[in-house]
Design a protein around this motif. Structure first.
Motif, PDB file in Angstrom:
ATOM      1  N   ALA A 276      33.822  54.509  39.407  1.00 43.02           N
ATOM      2  CA  ALA A 276      32.792  53.334  39.541  1.00 43.02           C
ATOM      3  C   ALA A 276      32.276  52.839  38.051  1.00 43.02           C
ATOM      4  O   ALA A 276      31.376  52.204  38.100  1.00 43.02           O
ATOM      5  N   ARG A 277      32.909  53.462  36.945  1.00 43.42           N
ATOM      6  CA  ARG A 277      32.430  52.895  35.560  1.00 43.42           C
ATOM      7  C   ARG A 277      32.513  51.724  35.450  1.00 43.42           C
ATOM      8  O   ARG A 277      31.342  51.122  34.783  1.00 43.42           O
TER       9      ARG A 277
ATOM     10  N   TYR B 296      29.331  43.734  41.195  1.00 41.97           N
ATOM     11  CA  TYR B 296      30.636  43.967  41.901  1.00 41.97           C
ATOM     12  C   TYR B 296      31.243  42.587  41.798  1.00 41.97           C
ATOM     13  O   TYR B 296      32.611  42.589  41.710  1.00 41.97           O
ATOM     14  N   LEU B 297      30.485  41.444  41.600  1.00 44.59           N
ATOM     15  CA  LEU B 297      31.297  40.100  41.645  1.00 44.59           C
ATOM     16  C   LEU B 297      31.891  39.941  40.163  1.00 44.59           C
ATOM     17  O   LEU B 297      33.180  39.398  40.040  1.00 44.59           O
ATOM     18  N   LYS B 298      31.219  40.282  39.087  1.00 43.88           N
ATOM     19  CA  LYS B 298      31.910  40.270  37.941  1.00 43.88           C
ATOM     20  C   LYS B 298      33.440  40.875  37.722  1.00 43.88           C
ATOM     21  O   LYS B 298      34.254  40.466  37.219  1.00 43.88           O
ATOM     22  N   VAL B 299      33.359  42.151  38.431  1.00 43.05           N
ATOM     23  CA  VAL B 299      34.498  42.963  38.147  1.00 43.05           C
ATOM     24  C   VAL B 299      35.589  42.352  39.323  1.00 43.05           C
ATOM     25  O   VAL B 299      36.700  42.357  38.689  1.00 43.05           O
TER      26      VAL B 299
ATOM     27  N   ILE C 182      34.708  41.544  31.682  1.00 40.70           N
ATOM     28  CA  ILE C 182      33.912  42.606  31.974  1.00 40.70           C
ATOM     29  C   ILE C 182      33.538  43.680  30.727  1.00 40.70           C
ATOM     30  O   ILE C 182      34.373  43.557  29.709  1.00 40.70           O
ATOM     31  N   LYS C 183      32.574  44.304  30.784  1.00 35.66           N
ATOM     32  CA  LYS C 183      32.414  45.369  29.695  1.00 35.66           C
ATOM     33  C   LYS C 183      33.028  46.642  30.145  1.00 35.66           C
ATOM     34  O   LYS C 183      33.154  47.005  31.350  1.00 35.66           O
ATOM     35  N   ASN C 184      33.668  47.237  29.222  1.00 33.86           N
ATOM     36  CA  ASN C 184      34.469  48.452  29.326  1.00 33.86           C
ATOM     37  C   ASN C 184      33.466  49.673  29.154  1.00 33.86           C
ATOM     38  O   ASN C 184      32.581  49.765  28.356  1.00 33.86           O
TER      39      ASN C 184
END
Length: 84
Positions: A43-44, A51-54, A82-84
């Motif tokens: 879930a990282r 959710y929408l961004k991923v 996205i941010k990792n």
């Protein structure tokens, strides 16, 4: 595993979307079926992004893959979304 090895495994050219590229080769080489089962995933990405961004980043990466855009461009675009 034997089919994976026979097809040469994942292509190191693909820094992202390597599973999609492998599946394309797999479809040409053999008949296979996707099993319906649940999978536990990290879930990282969802913890650092919503959710929408991923899912938007995933959609963009898939579209770029199907448009045969170079994997490095897909990788940089995905990481910019996205941010990792």
């Amino acid at each position: 595993k034997s089919i994976f090895d026979k097809l040469g495994g994942f292509d190191p050219f693909f820094t992202i979307m390597e599973d999609f590229e492998f599946t394309k080769r797999l479809k040409k080489a053999t008949k296979f079926k996707v099993l319906k089962s649940k999978a536990l995933v990290s879930a990282r990405k969802y913890e650092k992004n919503n959710y929408l961004k991923v899912n938007y980043a995933n959609l963009i990466a898939m579209l770029m893959f199907w448009l045969n855009i170079h994997p490095e461009k897909i990788y940089t675009t995905y990481n910019s979304l996205i941010k990792n």
